[in-house]
Design a protein around this motif. Structure first.
Motif, short mmCIF file in Angstrom:
data_model
loop_
_atom_site.label_atom_id
_atom_site.label_comp_id
_atom_site.label_asym_id
_atom_site.label_seq_id
_atom_site.Cartn_x
_atom_site.Cartn_y
_atom_site.Cartn_z
N PRO A 388 0.82 -1.24 0.00
CA PRO A 388 0.00 0.00 0.00
C PRO A 388 0.84 1.27 0.00
O PRO A 388 0.51 2.25 -0.70
N ILE A 389 1.95 1.27 0.79
CA ILE A 389 2.83 2.45 0.79
C ILE A 389 3.49 2.63 -0.57
O ILE A 389 3.60 3.76 -1.09
N PHE A 390 3.91 1.51 -1.18
CA PHE A 390 4.54 1.57 -2.50
C PHE A 390 3.59 2.16 -3.54
O PHE A 390 3.98 3.03 -4.34
N LEU A 404 -6.49 -4.25 -4.80
CA LEU A 404 -5.49 -5.00 -4.04
C LEU A 404 -6.15 -6.04 -3.15
O LEU A 404 -7.08 -5.72 -2.38
N ASN A 405 -5.69 -7.29 -3.27
CA ASN A 405 -6.10 -8.37 -2.37
C ASN A 405 -4.82 -8.99 -1.82
O ASN A 405 -4.00 -9.50 -2.59
N ILE A 406 -4.63 -8.96 -0.52
CA ILE A 406 -3.33 -9.34 0.04
C ILE A 406 -3.50 -10.17 1.30
O ILE A 406 -4.41 -9.92 2.11
N ASP A 407 -2.64 -11.17 1.43
CA ASP A 407 -2.58 -12.01 2.62
C ASP A 407 -1.70 -11.30 3.65
O ASP A 407 -0.55 -10.96 3.37
N LEU A 443 -4.22 -6.78 -8.20
CA LEU A 443 -2.92 -7.12 -7.61
C LEU A 443 -3.22 -8.04 -6.43
O LEU A 443 -3.70 -7.59 -5.39
N ASN A 444 -2.96 -9.33 -6.62
CA ASN A 444 -3.30 -10.34 -5.60
C ASN A 444 -2.02 -10.91 -4.99
O ASN A 444 -1.11 -11.33 -5.72
N LEU A 453 2.93 -15.71 -3.70
CA LEU A 453 2.62 -15.46 -5.11
C LEU A 453 2.06 -14.05 -5.24
O LEU A 453 1.04 -13.71 -4.63
N ILE A 454 2.74 -13.24 -6.05
CA ILE A 454 2.28 -11.88 -6.34
C ILE A 454 1.80 -11.86 -7.78
O ILE A 454 2.61 -11.93 -8.72
#
Length: 523
Positions: A388-390, A404-407, A443-444, A453-454
């Motif tokens: 998120p900062i990037f 954005l979906n992030i673990d 962006l998962n 995995l990005i």
């Protein structure tokens, strides 16, 4: 005669030789026992003189046949047939001399029939069995007619004849099993021999030297290239031999150095004119540890490296020249038109010149980034905080187009600056190729089997099948304005950080995946 037939006949000959030796020993022992026990057991022999004469003749024939079979390796089946004919005749006459079969002679008969089943073909073995049955049973009838024996042992003879038939049948079953195993063993030995020949041929053709040593520094395997590089004669490549007798310099080095698997070193010897690069590999085989030395001419390796560098430099120069030629041609053309143009056209041409100059600068900067080979400094990044900062810092103009979906538990060890450049290239490529009907790309970030995995996914037309193999090649681009270095740089940065960048086929759109090891942080 086929190779298998020769192999079978050779086995038959060796077994026949052993059986012939057994006959000689049995006949000699029977004669010796008779001579030693006759005064005390003379009543056990119905016809002692016949017993003595038969044993003497039997010993003579067994010794003669043993010598004949050992000296003359011809007509083996016929010689074996004569062995069993002599055995049956001798044992039948001994049975007659004893006035009927006893345990010892019956056992010798059984051994003879079983051996015939193993050493002769089925028809000949059956003939020997039938002759034995006739000799044991019908000699009693013939003796009773001629009044020199009685029928008191007829029951024992009949039982013995039946036993002969059972032994013959058992022998045939055993022979079929033996033949099956022999054929299997022969096929496997041929296949093993063929593979050994192929391996030997391959080793003889390659220029790289291979030397396999056991724990005592004895050479187990070597190829001509190894012998040539080490200054040894090629005659040593066939047999096992101590290394110190042929290459003492290498032996002294290996004797005092504790070499690890994967270790490389340079080696020079007085008996070789080559400067050799040696790669050490430890081979763990059953019950022993072997060491494989891969030998190469260091000077030749350096030449190959230089040739590869020159080839890569030539390819890079040609690619750069090709990429710069197009915008440069546009600049030259616009500059030619500029003096005779009106103010509006001059403004348009100036904008074109500026845009093409920026494109040339991008090509040069990307090329410099590619060849600088900057050192990688990986740090542990918590992607739930970093991404998120990037996006906010590096992609403020398109952050509204990123879903954005992030673990939250995803952590990786990666060079931060290089990861930023990778994601910038992938995300801007995705936005550029996205279907206008979709207002976002995805962006998962997820964890799968200890891997992070990005995935950067758009919903455009995807990458054509014919272009997928060239995606990560330098200067390959499907766009007129693209430099073709973005994906190549991203791929190179991933490799430098022990990660992988790959293209994942989708039903709609394109998906580029960065895969790297998940780092577990102790709380």
């Amino acid at each position: 005669m086929t190779q298998r037939s020769v192999h079978t006949e050779l086995n038959q000959y060796h077994l026949g030789l052993w059986y012939s030796a057994y006959r000689f020993i049995i006949s000699a022992c029977l004669l010796l026992v008779y001579l030693l026990t006759y005064p005390q057991l003379n009543s056990d022999y119905e016809y002692p003189h016949l017993y003595l004469y038969v044993l003497t003749a039997y010993l003579f024939f067994t010794s003669l046949q043993f010598l004949s079979l050992g000296r003359f390796k011809v007509h083996i089946p016929d010689q074996l047939m004569m062995l069993f004919v002599v055995d049956v005749i001798a044992l039948s006459l001994l049975t007659l001399a004893m006035d009927g079969p006893n345990l010892h002679l019956s056992l010798l008969f059984v051994i003879t029939i079983f051996a015939a089943s193993l050493l002769l073909d089925a028809k000949k073995a059956l003939v020997i069995t039938l002759i034995s049955v006739i000799c044991v049973v019908y000699q009693l009838f013939l003796g009773s007619i001629l009044d020199f024996t009685s029928l008191k042992n007829l029951t024992n003879s009949a039982i013995l004849a039946f036993l002969f038939c059972v032994v013959y049948g058992s022998g045939q079953i055993a022979v079929k099993r033996f033949q099956l195993l022999e054929n299997l063993n022969f096929s496997q030995s041929l296949e093993l021999h063929r593979l050994q020949n192929i391996n030997r041929y391959i080793l003889e053709q390659i220029d790289t030297g291979y030397l396999v040593l056991d724990e005592n520094c004895h050479v187990v395997l070597s190829n001509p290239a190894a012998c040539h590089l080490l200054g040894m004669t090629t005659s040593y490549q066939q047999d096992k031999y101590p290394l110190y007798t042929t290459q003492p310099d290498l032996f002294e080095l290996l004797k005092f150095e504790d070499l690890k698997s994967g270790e490389k070193f340079q080696f020079e010897s007085q008996q070789s004119r080559y400067h050799i690069q040696v790669l050490v590999q430890k081979l763990v085989v059953p019950q022993q540890m072997l060491t494989l030395l891969v030998l190469q001419d260091a000077q030749r390796l350096n030449q190959q490296v230089q040739q590869l560098k020159l080839a890569a430099l030539g390819q890079l120069s040609a690619s750069i020249a090709h990429e710069i030629r197009n915008p440069l041609a546009a600049i030259v053309h616009a500059n030619d038109l500029l003096p005779n143009s009106d103010a509006e056209q001059q403004q348009m041409l100036s904008t074109m010149i500026s845009r093409q100059a920026v494109r040339i600068d991008r090509i040069i900067q990307d090329t410099l980034n590619m060849v600088r080979n900057k050192e990688t400094h990986p740090t542990v990044l918590n992607l739930a905080k970093f991404i998120p900062i990037f996006i906010q810092e590096d992609l403020p103009d398109v952050q509204g187009q990123i879903r954005l979906n992030i673990d939250t538990s995803s952590n990786i060890a990666f060079d931060e600056a290089q990861l930023r450049q990778i994601l910038i290239n992938l995300i801007r490529n995705a936005i550029r190729h996205n279907d206008p009907a979709f207002s976002y790309i995805e962006l998962n970030v997820r964890i799968q089997q200890k891997k992070v995995l990005i995935d950067v996914q758009d919903f455009g037309s995807g990458v054509a099948i014919q272009d997928q193999a060239q995606l990560f090649q330098p200067f390959f681009s499907t766009e007129i304005t693209g430099t073709g270095l973005g994906l190549y740089l991203a791929h190179s940065f991933c490799e430098a950080n022990q990660a992988q960048l790959s293209y994942v086929e989708q039903k709609q759109g394109a998906c580029f995946r960065v895969s790297c090891q998940n780092v577990v942080i102790d709380s």
